[in-house]
Design a protein around this motif. Structure first.
Motif, short mmCIF file in Angstrom:
data_model
loop_
_atom_site.label_atom_id
_atom_site.label_comp_id
_atom_site.label_asym_id
_atom_site.label_seq_id
_atom_site.Cartn_x
_atom_site.Cartn_y
_atom_site.Cartn_z
N GLY A 123 -1.88 -12.50 -2.47
CA GLY A 123 -1.91 -11.89 -1.15
C GLY A 123 -1.00 -12.64 -0.20
O GLY A 123 -0.35 -13.60 -0.61
N ILE A 125 -1.52 -8.71 1.33
CA ILE A 125 -0.96 -7.37 1.18
C ILE A 125 -1.35 -6.57 2.42
O ILE A 125 -2.50 -6.62 2.86
N ASP A 126 -0.39 -5.83 2.97
CA ASP A 126 -0.62 -5.07 4.20
C ASP A 126 -0.82 -3.58 3.98
O ASP A 126 -1.42 -2.90 4.83
N VAL A 128 -1.22 -0.43 0.74
CA VAL A 128 -1.32 -0.05 -0.67
C VAL A 128 -1.31 1.46 -0.77
O VAL A 128 -2.07 2.15 -0.08
N VAL A 144 -7.27 -5.44 -5.52
CA VAL A 144 -6.46 -5.82 -4.34
C VAL A 144 -7.31 -6.16 -3.12
O VAL A 144 -6.80 -6.78 -2.19
N LEU A 148 -6.04 -8.34 0.59
CA LEU A 148 -5.59 -7.56 1.74
C LEU A 148 -5.72 -8.33 3.04
O LEU A 148 -6.69 -9.08 3.23
N ASN A 149 -4.78 -8.14 3.94
CA ASN A 149 -4.92 -8.63 5.31
C ASN A 149 -6.08 -7.90 5.96
O ASN A 149 -6.48 -6.81 5.53
N ALA A 152 -5.24 -4.30 6.80
CA ALA A 152 -4.44 -3.62 5.79
C ALA A 152 -4.91 -2.17 5.60
O ALA A 152 -6.05 -1.83 5.92
N VAL A 154 -5.21 1.00 2.81
CA VAL A 154 -5.16 1.51 1.44
C VAL A 154 -5.16 3.03 1.54
O VAL A 154 -6.08 3.62 2.11
#
Length: 193
Positions: A123, A125-126, A128, A144, A148-149, A152, A154
């Motif tokens: 990570g 990750i912003d 997905v 994930v 995640l931030n 974030a 998804v």
């Protein structure tokens, strides 16, 4: 089919626009191009810009259509896309699409099992895009979630076209206390979490 030009307000340059239109024409000639419709591409592009996402993951590259939309927005955010597909022929076709659009330096193509690639990702990750095999949607988000931030996004595709296949996933996603999740009726239907 005549495709209207992409609005300038989306900050899609002419080279990217030409690549998107070329890929749309190509996908119209084959039967295995599983891509989001244009309006969903525009939506993702705007969402990546609005959230300021810098690190995005796409699960299900196919020929690179949705990745073009995501990566072109990431260039504005000084970001990078990691895109995953199990099919080496599609990964190679997507690489050519990214190269043609001038976006290859913003994209890392991973070919292989999405589970294995996601397990190895670090990570934060912003953003997905969860758009691969529907039976593994829960597993992909599980892999994930901890990376995640806090803010974030998804985005899961095909909620309108595959409602039965995604029913358990949607119930699970909407029941998670660590996500706020809602249906967005754009393209093939998307769950925004």
């Amino acid at each position: 089919m005549i495709v209207p030009p992409i609005a300038r307000s989306l900050r899609v340059n002419e080279r990217v626009q030409e690549s998107i239109e070329r890929l749309e024409r190509f996908m119209g000639t084959i039967s295995d191009a599983y891509a989001v419709p244009r309006e969903a591409g525009v939506f993702m592009h705007a969402l990546v810009l609005a959230t300021g996402a810098k690190r995005a993951v796409e699960i299900g590259t196919s020929y690179g259509y949705s990745g073009l939309w995501i990566a072109s927005a990431l260039t504005e955010n000084c970001g990078r896309l990691i895109t995953i597909d199990h099919d080496p022929l599609k990964s190679e076709a997507a690489r050519r699409a990214f190269e043609s659009a001038g976006l290859l330096e913003y994209v890392e193509l991973q070919t292989g099992s999405a589970v294995e690639v996601l397990e190895g990702l670090k990570g934060p990750i912003d953003f997905v895009l969860n758009d691969a095999d529907k039976e593994n949607c829960i597993r992909y988000v599980d892999l994930v979630a901890e990376k995640l931030n806090d803010r974030a996004v998804v985005l899961t595709d095909n909620t309108l076209t595959h409602p039965e296949q995604l029913a358990d996933f949607l119930a699970w996603m909407r029941g998670r206390p660590d996500f706020c999740s809602a249906h967005v009726p754009v393209g093939n239907g998307m769950e925004l979490s």
